[in-house]
Scaffold this active site. Sequence first.
Site: not given
Ligand code: GLN
Length: 236
Positions: A94, A192
């Site tokens: 992510c 995740h």
């Molecule tokens: N900040 C990023 C987004 O919202 C990554 C979020 C995350 O790592 N879950 O796209």
Amino acid sequence: MGESAVRIGLVMPDVLGTYSDSGNATVLACRLRWRGLSASVVEIGHDDPVPSSLDLYLLGGGEDEAQALAADRLRAQPGLQRAAARGAVVFGVCAGLQLLGTGFRTGDGSWQAGLGLLDATTVPGPRRAIGEVVVRDCAGLGAEPVTGFENHLGRTRLGPGSRPLGRVVTGTGNGDGTDGAVTGRVLATYLHGPVLARNPALADLLLGWVLGAPLPALPLAEVGALRRERLRAARR
Ligand code: GLN
């Protein structure tokens, strides 16, 4: 790689630990040890120099601010980029995916340069993507789907220098029907879980790259049963 321990770098778990992706390091170390191989996890804090000598590097998810901070720190020193250039395996989740790309726009509209290890750019989408994800047709994983959960605003577009990890059948992923990005031994996904706990085949794909040969199977009946149950639940 002989008898030496596989050295796993956990990159900035103090900043990129928001979604518990640090558990990916534990899974990799366990899967090596259960096969009689030694492993060590090197935790690299956001103020630490990044060693370029490790075998595999993990970058987890985080909020936009955490991600921008990590990208700044990583761009300012060449450890991870040097390691990738000599063929070390890099795995991002992510925020980790987004900052391994060439650049990303955060929710507040500012543009940040990434590390350029993946040919990917990210911009905010119309709404947050939250929920279970199933990804199929992943190169190197045969018929095994990858499952996990996502929580992100960013949508990622790949350039010709990267290919997706696979095809999204449930959830959002990159936002165009694909998830993740792969260039050489740099692989990233939106998922995740920790995703390597939920997808042993993906963990072993990365370890096979490190060791230079596919790993022998490690059947764990309970892990397989949990995996089947999650896939059933994602279809409901
Ligand atoms: N900040 C990023 C987004 O919202 C990554 C979020 C995350 O790592 N879950 O796209």
